[in-house]
Design an enzyme around this catalytic site. Structure first.
Site, PDB file in Angstrom:
ATOM      1  N   ASP A  56       0.876  -1.189   0.000  1.00 17.14           N
ATOM      2  CA  ASP A  56       0.000   0.000   0.000  1.00 17.14           C
ATOM      3  C   ASP A  56       0.909   1.234   0.000  1.00 17.14           C
ATOM      4  O   ASP A  56       1.123   1.866   1.030  1.00 17.14           O
ATOM      5  CB  ASP A  56      -0.863  -0.088   1.271  1.00 17.14           C
ATOM      6  CG  ASP A  56      -1.820   1.065   1.428  1.00 17.14           C
ATOM      7  OD1 ASP A  56      -2.091   1.775   0.440  1.00 17.14           O
ATOM      8  OD2 ASP A  56      -2.308   1.244   2.563  1.00 17.14           O
TER       9      ASP A  56
HETATM   10  C1  SPV Z   1      -6.660   1.400   4.494  1.00 16.76           C
HETATM   11  O1  SPV Z   1      -7.448   0.507   4.828  1.00 16.76           O
HETATM   12  O2  SPV Z   1      -6.058   1.392   3.424  1.00 16.76           O
HETATM   13  C2  SPV Z   1      -6.399   2.526   5.387  1.00 16.76           C
HETATM   14  C3  SPV Z   1      -6.413   2.293   6.825  1.00 16.76           C
HETATM   15  O3  SPV Z   1      -6.082   3.591   4.901  1.00 16.76           O
HETATM   16  S1  SPV Z   1      -4.796   1.875   7.285  1.00 16.76           S
HETATM   17  O4  SPV Z   1      -4.405   0.669   6.602  1.00 16.76           O
HETATM   18  O5  SPV Z   1      -4.836   1.734   8.712  1.00 16.76           O
HETATM   19  O6  SPV Z   1      -3.909   2.986   6.903  1.00 16.76           O
HETATM   20 MG    MG Z   2      -5.447   3.407   2.934  1.00 16.01          MG
END
Ligand code: SPV
Ligand code: MG
Length: 286
Positions: A56
């Protein structure tokens, strides 16, 4: 047979004192969250990236995140809240994002005050933030770009994630609300809800508060509601449950040599047909 008509996030919020939102990355996950009774679905950047086997870390393009959010929304009656990271770049990118997500029927967008490219909030320490005034300007421009009064923009601060104090998170959220954000999301990776409670003690509720209780899982919904939170996002539990279930299932097939032992713990093919609305599809051309 028509596509489901979905409600706007704004109307769901108006009708509920507290809205519970489940993370998902495809329509089937969204349908299961809807079936369970969640009032909205979070098109999570973590989940969407993970579903592609990627971190991510702003690797996917806006178009790819939009496709994921739109694919979710198309099959649901509850609204999608799109996790739009930093707005995919600068201020103009944020404006373009609003145009594109609105055109796809997405009624709630969330952007955060990190720098592009961003990294998931639970990775490392001291993540860099955009200046408060620069992010406030991004919010203002995103709001000016919207053409539907239904569009709901959530401004997310990563102040606590980046190691700043609660006062800094409050100051940022006040600036974002004043710039036109419809709600603020205050994210924390603390093991307890104390930071969030301190934030709520100092917040004047000029706009509603959204939280993501991943690292403080024991904060019960009743207590969260009493503390004044309006939206709770269970951001990645579906993904984590899926990983465990798939891993256990694939291993069991190889270890056992047959699938008899699994049958009681996995969904039936009939269950899948029901989720696919197969009967309605077959009636279309019967
Ligand atoms: C997501 O689910 O991508 C979020 C929440 O942004 S976190 O993973 O806690 O950043
Ligand atoms: Mg996120």
């Amino acid at each position: 047979m028509q596509r489901p008509v979905h409600s706007s996030f704004k109307s769901v919020l108006a009708e509920n004192e507290i809205v519970r939102v489940a993370g998902a990355n495809h329509a089937l996950g969204g349908l299961l969250a809807q079936e369970a009774g969640f009032q909205a679905v979070w098109s999570s950047s973590l989940e969407v990236s993970a579903s592609r086997g990627l971190p991510d870390a702003s690797l996917l393009s806006m178009t790819e995140y939009l496709q994921a959010a739109a694919d979710l929304q198309k099959e649901l009656t509850i609204p999608v809240v799109a996790d739009c990271d930093t707005g995919y770049g600068g201020n103009l990118n944020a404006a373009h994002m609003v145009h594109e997500f609105e055109a796809a029927g997405i009624t709630a967008l969330c952007i955060e005050d990190k720098l592009f490219p961003k990294m998931n909030s639970f990775v490392g320490a001291g993540q860099a933030l955009l200046d408060t005034s620069a992010f406030a300007r991004k919010i203002q421009i995103a709001k000016e770009a919207q053409s539907s009064s239904d569009t709901y923009l959530i401004a997310r601060t990563e102040a606590l994630i980046s190691g700043l104090e609660v006062d800094a998170a409050l100051e940022r959220c006040r600036a974002y609300a004043d710039a036109g954000a419809d709600a603020v999301l205050v994210h924390s990776k603390a093991k307890t809800h104390d930071q969030i409670s301190a934030f709520l003690d100092g917040w004047d509720f000029r706009v509603p508060v959204v939280i993501v209780p991943t690292t403080y899982p024991d904060w019960n919904i009743e207590d969260i509601r009493k503390a004044g939170v309006s939206v709770v996002i269970y951001a990645n539990h579906g993904l984590r449950a899926t990983v465990r279930a798939l891993r256990d299932t694939y291993q069991a097939i190889l270890v056992d040599g047959d699938t008899t032992g699994l049958e009681h713990s996995i969904a039936s093919v009939q269950d899948i047909f029901t989720l696919q609305k197969l009967d309605s599809w077959r009636k279309l051309d019967a």
